[in-house]
Design a protein around this motif. Structure first.
Motif, short mmCIF file in Angstrom:
data_model
loop_
_atom_site.label_atom_id
_atom_site.label_comp_id
_atom_site.label_asym_id
_atom_site.label_seq_id
_atom_site.Cartn_x
_atom_site.Cartn_y
_atom_site.Cartn_z
N ARG B 151 0.82 -1.21 0.00
CA ARG B 151 0.00 0.00 0.00
C ARG B 151 0.86 1.27 0.00
O ARG B 151 0.46 2.28 -0.54
CB ARG B 151 -0.89 -0.01 1.25
N GLU B 298 -11.09 7.17 -0.55
CA GLU B 298 -11.50 5.77 -0.41
C GLU B 298 -12.21 5.48 0.90
O GLU B 298 -12.84 4.45 1.04
CB GLU B 298 -10.26 4.86 -0.53
N LYS B 343 -2.10 -2.09 -15.13
CA LYS B 343 -0.80 -1.52 -15.45
C LYS B 343 0.29 -2.58 -15.36
O LYS B 343 1.29 -2.38 -14.72
CB LYS B 343 -0.46 -0.38 -14.49
C1 LIG Z 1 -0.07 -0.27 -5.81
C2 LIG Z 1 -1.32 0.50 -6.10
C3 LIG Z 1 -1.67 0.74 -7.43
C4 LIG Z 1 -2.83 1.46 -7.73
N1 LIG Z 1 -3.14 1.68 -9.04
C5 LIG Z 1 -4.22 2.42 -9.34
C6 LIG Z 1 -4.54 2.73 -10.70
O1 LIG Z 1 -3.88 2.30 -11.64
N2 LIG Z 1 -5.61 3.52 -10.96
C7 LIG Z 1 -6.37 4.04 -9.94
O2 LIG Z 1 -7.31 4.79 -10.23
N3 LIG Z 1 -6.09 3.75 -8.66
C8 LIG Z 1 -5.06 2.96 -8.32
N4 LIG Z 1 -4.77 2.68 -7.01
C9 LIG Z 1 -5.70 3.19 -5.96
C10 LIG Z 1 -5.38 4.63 -5.56
O3 LIG Z 1 -4.03 4.73 -5.19
C11 LIG Z 1 -6.26 5.04 -4.42
O4 LIG Z 1 -7.59 5.04 -4.90
C12 LIG Z 1 -5.95 6.42 -3.86
O5 LIG Z 1 -4.65 6.48 -3.40
C13 LIG Z 1 -6.91 6.74 -2.73
O6 LIG Z 1 -6.63 8.00 -2.19
P1 LIG Z 1 -6.95 8.32 -0.68
O7 LIG Z 1 -6.36 9.67 -0.42
O8 LIG Z 1 -8.34 8.07 -0.42
O9 LIG Z 1 -6.11 7.27 0.14
P2 LIG Z 1 -4.55 7.21 0.33
O10 LIG Z 1 -3.84 7.61 -0.89
O11 LIG Z 1 -4.23 5.89 0.91
O12 LIG Z 1 -4.27 8.33 1.42
C14 LIG Z 1 -4.69 8.24 2.75
C15 LIG Z 1 -3.58 8.72 3.63
O13 LIG Z 1 -4.09 8.99 4.90
C16 LIG Z 1 -3.24 8.47 5.90
N5 LIG Z 1 -4.00 8.25 7.13
C17 LIG Z 1 -4.90 7.28 7.37
N6 LIG Z 1 -5.44 7.44 8.61
C18 LIG Z 1 -4.85 8.53 9.15
C19 LIG Z 1 -4.98 9.21 10.39
N7 LIG Z 1 -5.81 8.80 11.32
N8 LIG Z 1 -4.21 10.30 10.61
C20 LIG Z 1 -3.35 10.74 9.68
N9 LIG Z 1 -3.21 10.14 8.48
C21 LIG Z 1 -3.95 9.06 8.21
C22 LIG Z 1 -2.71 7.22 5.26
O14 LIG Z 1 -1.52 6.81 5.88
C23 LIG Z 1 -2.50 7.69 3.84
O15 LIG Z 1 -1.24 8.28 3.68
C24 LIG Z 1 -3.65 1.95 -6.68
C25 LIG Z 1 -3.28 1.70 -5.36
C26 LIG Z 1 -2.14 0.97 -5.05
C27 LIG Z 1 -1.79 0.72 -3.61
#
Ligand SMILES: Cc1cc2nc3c(=O)[nH]c(=O)nc-3n(C[C@H](O)[C@H](O)[C@H](O)COP(=O)(O)OP(=O)(O)OC[C@H]3O[C@@H](n4cnc5c(N)ncnc54)[C@H](O)[C@@H]3O)c2cc1C
Ligand code: SRM
Ligand code: SF4
Ligand code: FES
Lengths: 123, 834
Positions: B151, B298, B343
């Motif tokens: 992740r 998410e 990908k």
């Molecule tokens: C390897 C991989 C490949 C991917 N490929 C694709 C793709 O090709 N196309 C696509 O559309 N999507 C892809 N995704 C999915 C995409 O990365 C996610 O949908 C996106 O990152 C979600 O964004 P987010 O900000 O909701 O979550 P995140 O990017 O996970 O960000 C959440 C952040 O909040 C932090 N956090 C959590 N709880 C707390 C707290 N209590 N206090 C402080 N910080 C906290 C976490 O540590 C994290 O850094 C992929 C994901 C992975 C892991």
């Protein structure tokens, strides 16, 4: 020799800016081991690295294995900061390792000429 | 306004959603909020999508940062990096956080440094953007050393470091991420096996047939796939050594990566008393059950749906920014329709919506081409696309995604949707798209944005648009739509003039280029670039220029070896594994016991991987090392068969009059004369010849670039422009002559004319068709232009200039022309730059 340092380019500057102040330099030999405009393969710590010497004097170093199907890039045609893979003609930017339409860039290495010798920086 | 006077916004989660929404807010109003962010990961924000690239080693982790730490300070944002927000005290309106232990996973349930002092951030508004954590199925032993999740950047680093000491690895989960992880692991030199609990891969996005093809593609790449394997137990003494499955079987492995889905991180919302179901429940304004607390990404549950891709997150972030800055308090996010793209290097796969008919009236269109691993499927309801799968070939994915998300009416010819329109007309008129329609799904660029770049920014090409808007710079599948937009909004449709260039990198037609080369007396490829292109070399043009210069200056041409394709530098044909094949010349297909012995000895000594009779009546020795080539040629003592270059190749022959009861002319003697005369003569493309002793044509002379067929009366018919490769064409009869000598003269004359007038890489079948056999007969037989004598002289000169390229075995032309990779020793040394 100072004129040789011109190939110490912005990629190196970037690396410096990131705070790295020393590296492992590997001496690949005299510049003449690579004919102008061509590439040659060197094996450094079990990794094949393609080093190119463009006709304008610029040097580039990248992984020798094409990310597409492993074509030997040192055998490619070089020019304008790019190389064309000998197997299926994918074209890579030698400074960034990027290829149009490919998601996977090539690994690049810093390389330069000091005192007429080719020095490769290992990350 | 000072920071103290501004409204206070606290953002929890510094990932893709949290940072995006902050960027969107700052774009709308820089002064509105004093912003504080909490990020459990001790970094700035990076592009999580690219972790797949980091794992497969094609990008370094420092290259994927979107917002490095200094971005926050520049924007006046206070970032608590490496600090987890614990709960929101809604009474006192503060968010309470505590630093993480440096070794703890950012997404872990605990992980805070319990003794570290807590910090507090007062707020007026809060945005929760905590994202997801990997789901770990209930498997016994999952805490063992060597079990990983995928992740974060830290995960990537740990997986890579551990893989270095492993021989085998297992990925639990055959979904999108699992397959990307498996591909990434391959590059770390481990044997990889994917274990999927269901009977197929990517069950959410594919039907069984596509999944089976995908499995094959993964296996070809070297990833083993085991289906219906439910892991129950990870065993090993501290470190992983294997897995136990529910069916009783087991599997040995050195490491395990669990990629079995994701679960939203919601405990901060639960602990703060907000409404949480599967995710943090939000309305269309991205507001939680507390009007001052919002959420994106998410972790959100919107209209009952959770999203796991960035496209919907970008939409949520834009809506929330409108609402929270009061630009448009009623802006609404109404949900997204999703298309996904795998990908994995070497596999093309796009999928959207339904994977099969769900209603008796649904229409399903399927195309299968198993030999190429191509499978395409459309699911259509009431003339709108409700689902599609494209595997192996994804050219139309961009248009299909548009039609799917916009629910536009489909063209009557469904085939256009699978293969592009047969008339060349756009399938989906970009005119019909609303301005908010997303064109580039990788970078989230809308039609309106591209329109503006064309109309205001004066962009005229896809490349300029890319530089201006980033559109088309991701997967590139939207480029056809960008082209259409250019056509519509840039006014006239400009034909791409590059089609007429002689070489791609120089905007000149062949006559223009020849004129310029003559005017400046340019004798080498580098001189051409220096004079005509400001010194900017284009590697894709080098070989074409070399070929042209050589024909323009047969004697004065300065042969620069770097302008040649590798085959022509080392006089052998490069193979898929980087080794080379050697085909010595065997005149007319006739060999001897002595020659065969030499071939056999060389094959044995230098370990040819295969010895094969070619379609050109000679013997191919395949799989030699470049460094062995000079010794091989010397030991063979036979001339090059030129099977690697754009030149005269072979002249096949049938047995002819010496033995065959039908033979009318001595085809063997003729073919040997032809080969001896024309060997090594270069041309715009290869020339393959044959002679046949009678019209039964056993040597296939009718379908050769040049063919001579003996007919009753001792005469020879000469055919030109035949082909039996990718194109099949029967040659045209140029003339009928009486003697071998006349055959040689006429063949030479045609060859020289082709050398002078053929386009680079134009085979004779294209050339003869372009000029027409009547014109060629006029010029070459009737001599209407009076050039025949000159043509005969020029080809004689070319023949006289023949040198066997294999002679370079004893006199290499460039340093290390045939050298093996040079082994270099590494020693420690300080920076030379001071
Ligand atoms: C390897 C991989 C490949 C991917 N490929 C694709 C793709 O090709 N196309 C696509 O559309 N999507 C892809 N995704 C999915 C995409 O990365 C996610 O949908 C996106 O990152 C979600 O964004 P987010 O900000 O909701 O979550 P995140 O990017 O996970 O960000 C959440 C952040 O909040 C932090 N956090 C959590 N709880 C707390 C707290 N209590 N206090 C402080 N910080 C906290 C976490 O540590 C994290 O850094 C992929 C994901 C992975 C892991
Ligand atoms: C070795 C041989 C196959 C064999 O084992 O029999 C062969 C092997 C290759 N052919 Fe061929 N062709 C071989 C006979 C043919 C023939 C039959 C013939 O020559 O009688 C044809 C059809 C006739 C023709 O040329 O049109 C043929 C039509 C092609 C084509 C399609 C050309 C076209 O325009 O239609 C290509 C691709 C190209 O040239 O771009 C090609 C390209 C190739 C290349 C060179 C691909 C490449 O660029 O690496 C193959 C090299 C394989 C390797 O790794 O060494 N080969 N190829 C044959 C060598 C003949 C020889 O002794 O020189
Ligand atoms: S047909 Fe010719 S080009 Fe194709 S795989 Fe066989 S040898 Fe190679
Ligand atoms: S291996 Fe390099 S382009 Fe195919």
């Amino acid at each position: 020799m100072n004129t040789d340092m011109t190939t110490f380019d912005e990629r190196a500057e970037r690396r410096w800016a990131n705070g790295k102040t020393s590296w492992r330099s590997v001496d690949l030999g005299s510049v003449e081991v690579i004919p102008p405009g061509e590439g040659r393969t060197f094996v450094v710590q079990q990794t094949e690295i393609a080093v190119f010497r463009q006709r304008d004097g610029q040097l580039f170093a990248v992984d020798n294995h094409c990310p597409h199907r492993g074509g030997p890039l040192a055998d490619g045609i070089v020019g304008g900061g790019t190389v064309i893979c000998p197997l299926h003609a994918r074209k890579f930017d030698l400074a960034t390792g990027r290829c149009q339409g490919e998601e996977m860039p090539l690994r690049t290495y810093l390389v330069r000429v000091v005192n007429h010798r080719i020095l490769l920086e290992l990350p | 306004m000072t920071r103290e006077q501004r409204e206070r916004l606290v953002v929890i989660g510094n990932g893709m959603a949290g940072t995006r929404v902050v960027e969107e807010i700052l774009q709308r109003d820089v002064h509105r909020f004093a912003i504080t962010m909490f990020g459990a990961e001790p970094y700035g924000n990076y592009n999580r999508i690219l972790l797949s690239n980091v794992l497969n080693g094609s990008q370094r982790s420092e290259e994927i940062f979107l917002n490095p730490l200094n971005w926050y300070s520049k924007k006046g944002i206070q970032l608590h990096a490496g600090v987890k927000a614990l709960y929101i005290d809604r009474q006192r309106r503060v968010v309470v956080g505590q630093p993480m232990r440096t070794t703890a996973a950012a997404y872990g349930l605990d992980g805070c440094e319990q003794t570290a002092p807590r910090c507090e951030a007062p707020y007026d508004k809060v945005i929760i953007a905590t994202g997801s954590r990997p789901f770990v199925p209930p498997i016994e032993g999952k805490e063992k050393t060597g079990v990983f999740q995928f992740r974060t950047i830290d995960d990537c680093d740990q997986i890579a470091a551990y893989a270095a000491q492993c021989r085998t690895a297992v990925v639990i989960g055959g979904g999108l991420l699992g397959l990307e992880a498996a591909r990434g692991l391959l590059t770390h030199g481990v044997e990889v096996t994917v274990l999927e609990a269901l009977p197929q891969l990517m069950a959410a996005q594919l039907d069984a047939e596509a999944a089976a093809l995908l499995k094959e593609a993964m296996e070809q790449m070297g990833v083993q796939v085991l289906l219906e394997k439910v892991s129950t137990h990870i065993f090993g003494d501290g470190r992983v050594s294997g897995l136990q499955f529910a069916d009783g079987s087991s599997f040995a492995t050195d490491m395990v990566v669990i990629s079995a889905g994701i679960r939203p991180i919601v405990e901060i919302a639960t602990d703060s008393g907000l409404t949480v179901e599967k995710g943090i429940v939000c309305d269309d304004q991205m507001r939680t059950s507390d009007p001052n607390i919002f959420s994106v990404g998410e972790c959100v549950q919107h209209r009952g749906v959770l999203y796991g891709l960035v496209d919907p997150i970008w939409e949520q972030a834009a809506t929330l920014a409108e609402v929270i800055t009061d630009r448009n308090p009623d802006a609404a996010y109404t949900g997204s329709k999703l298309a996904t793209k795998l990908k994995v290097m070497g596999v093309q796969l796009a999928s959207m919506g339904a994977t099969k008919a769900m209603h008796p009236d649904d229409e399903v269109v399927v195309y299968r081409e198993p030999s190429r691993g191509v499978y395409k499927k459309l699911v259509i309801r009431e003339n709108t696309l409700i689902g599609a799968i494209l595997l192996g070939e994804t050219d139309t994915a961009g248009v299909l995604t548009q039609m799917f998300t916009l629910e536009s009416a489909l063209p009557e010819r469904r085939a256009d949707l699978l293969f592009g329109s047969s008339s060349g007309a756009p399938i989906l008129s970009v005119f019909d798209l609303p301005d908010h329609a997303q064109i580039c799904n990788c970078n989230g660029v809308s039609k309106g944005c591209i329109k503006e770049a064309i109309q205001v920014g004066k962009c005229k090409s896809v490349t300029q648009l890319g530089a201006h808007t980033k559109a088309g710079t991701g997967c590139g599948s939207c480029k056809s739509l960008m082209l259409q937009l250019l056509e519509v909004y840039a006014g006239e449709v400009v034909e791409d003039p590059s089609e007429h260039y002689y070489v791609p990198g120089m905007p000149l037609t062949k006559p223009e280029l020849i004129a310029a080369i003559r005017a400046f007396s340019l004798k080498s490829v580098s001189a051409v670039f220096l004079t005509l292109a400001n010194g900017k070399e284009d590697p894709g043009s080098k070989a074409g220029l070399a070929s042209l210069l050589k024909s323009l200056w047969p004697h004065e041409y300065e042969d620069e070896r770097d302008a040649r394709f590798i085959n022509d530098r080392v006089h052998a044909n490069i193979q898929r594994d980087g080794t080379f094949s050697v085909i010595p010349r065997i005149y007319g297909g006739v060999t001897s016991a002595a020659e065969l012995k030499k071939i056999a000895e060389v094959a044995e000594k230098y370990q040819a991987k295969m010895v094969k009779f070619t379609g050109g009546q000679r013997i191919d020795l395949l799989g030699f090392k470049k460094a062995d080539l000079p010794a091989i040629w010397q030991e063979l003592g036979m001339p090059s068969g030129h099977a690697y270059t754009k030149a005269f190749r072979t002249c096949k022959s049938c047995v002819g009059t010496d033995f065959c009861r039908y033979g009318l002319g001595d085809s063997i003697a003729l073919s040997q004369k032809i080969e001896r005369r024309f060997q090594g003569v270069e041309s715009p493309h290869k020339m393959k010849l044959a002679t046949a002793g009678c019209p039964r044509n056993c040597s296939e002379a009718y379908v050769k670039d040049l063919g001579a067929v003996a007919i009753e009366g001792g005469q020879w018919e000469l055919y030109i422009g035949g082909a039996a490769g990718g194109s099949v064409r029967k040659g045209d009869l140029l003339c009928t002559v009486n003697t071998h000598e006349e055959v040689l003269t006429m063949m030479g004359r045609f060859m020289q004319y082709y050398r002078e007038n053929g386009k680079y890489l134009e085979r004779t079948y294209g050339f003869v068709e372009r000029l027409g056999i009547d014109t060629l007969r006029d010029v070459l037989v009737r001599d209407t232009e009076g050039i025949c004598a000159r043509l005969d002289e020029e080809i004689a000169a070319a023949v006289a200039a023949y040198k066997d390229p294999w002679a370079e075995a004893t006199a290499p032309v460039t340093a290390g022309q045939f050298s093996a990779p040079v082994e270099v020793q590494v020693r420690e040394r300080e920076a030379v730059h001071a």
